[in-house]
Design an enzyme around this catalytic site. Sequence first.
Site, PDB file in Angstrom:
ATOM      1  N   LYS A  56      -4.846  -8.299  -4.322  1.00 35.37           N
ATOM      2  CA  LYS A  56      -5.313  -7.432  -3.226  1.00 35.37           C
ATOM      3  C   LYS A  56      -6.704  -6.895  -3.532  1.00 35.37           C
ATOM      4  CE  LYS A  56      -0.614  -6.529  -1.889  1.00 35.37           C
ATOM      5  NZ  LYS A  56       0.629  -5.855  -2.251  1.00 35.37           N
ATOM      6  N   GLN A 100       2.932  -0.129  -4.071  1.00 32.65           N
ATOM      7  CA  GLN A 100       3.576  -1.423  -4.343  1.00 32.65           C
ATOM      8  C   GLN A 100       5.076  -1.242  -4.566  1.00 32.65           C
ATOM      9  OE1 GLN A 100       2.024  -4.426  -4.160  1.00 32.65           O
ATOM     10  NE2 GLN A 100       3.937  -5.457  -4.596  1.00 32.65           N
ATOM     11  N   ASP A 123       0.532  -0.757   5.186  1.00 32.44           N
ATOM     12  CA  ASP A 123       1.697  -1.629   5.005  1.00 32.44           C
ATOM     13  C   ASP A 123       2.624  -1.580   6.223  1.00 32.44           C
ATOM     14  OD1 ASP A 123       2.094  -3.286   2.787  1.00 32.44           O
ATOM     15  OD2 ASP A 123       2.534  -1.601   1.454  1.00 32.44           O
TER      16      ASP A 123
END
Length: 284
Positions: A56, A100, A123
């Site tokens: 990322k 994460q 997200d």
Amino acid sequence: MSVDTGKILDGRACSQELKDALKLRVAALAKRGIVPGLATVLVGDDPASKVYVANKHKDCTEVGIKSFHVNLPASTTEGNLVERVKEYNENPLVHGILVQLPLPKQVDVENILACIDPRKDVDGFHPQNLGNLLRGNGKHFFTSCTPAGIVHLLKWAKVDMKGMDAVIVNRSNIVGKPLVPLLLQENATVQVCHTGTRDLVGHCSRADLVVAGTGKARMFTPEYFKKGAIVVDVGMNRTEQGLCGDVDFSAVVDKVAKITPVPGGVGLMTRAMLLQNTVTAAES
Ligand code: GUN
């Protein structure tokens, strides 16, 4: 074996186009004195999670997004993690926040996701964003990256999902659940299969579109698909022979109409969608 390249749902080409378009949007933001910022939070040192986060950051550099990062020990308390997320919520240089997953068991993931500012939830996991997406009221700020990437890739490849019988073999909050409203939006008829499904082969082999996300390397063999089906492989399995999907690509490719490769398919789309969400967050 030679593969008919017209069958390949090319995540590499599609994600590259997306990233090229994002570079222009980043340049336009620069004229307003804005640099998009993405903050990632990693708890513990799971090797796969480390690779995802590192990728990322590499992607961010490619399109001109500044990345921020914090790596907390696996023993981190929920309160500590909440504090870090709140700091990023308040930081005007940070437009997107990604925690994460998975998180260690002492941390309640629902509490963490709920404390991310929904306008920075790139997200799309915040209950407000996922809930509004499901309601279809257009009030969600972001859509989860893997489902958004799948639908973007299918549309890019001119797959018309209207009226298709779609089977999603995944019921997670990250993939299966948010994919349902997106495919409904495209007027597909949607079915979700999971570990409790009695006749998985039966359901899949009647489908026009199968999204395979079981985490079992090459489990989807030709009997799972009808001739001419569209196959989207969400699998990312590290095997002794390297990275492979949940679909037995070489056994299946001749039978189906279109298929995503692994690597080079859904994973790259997920990564591009995260960048797109971050740039969108910085623009608003
Ligand atoms: N773990 C596996 N996939 C994802 C993802 O898309 N986002 C985050 N935050 N964690 C993940």
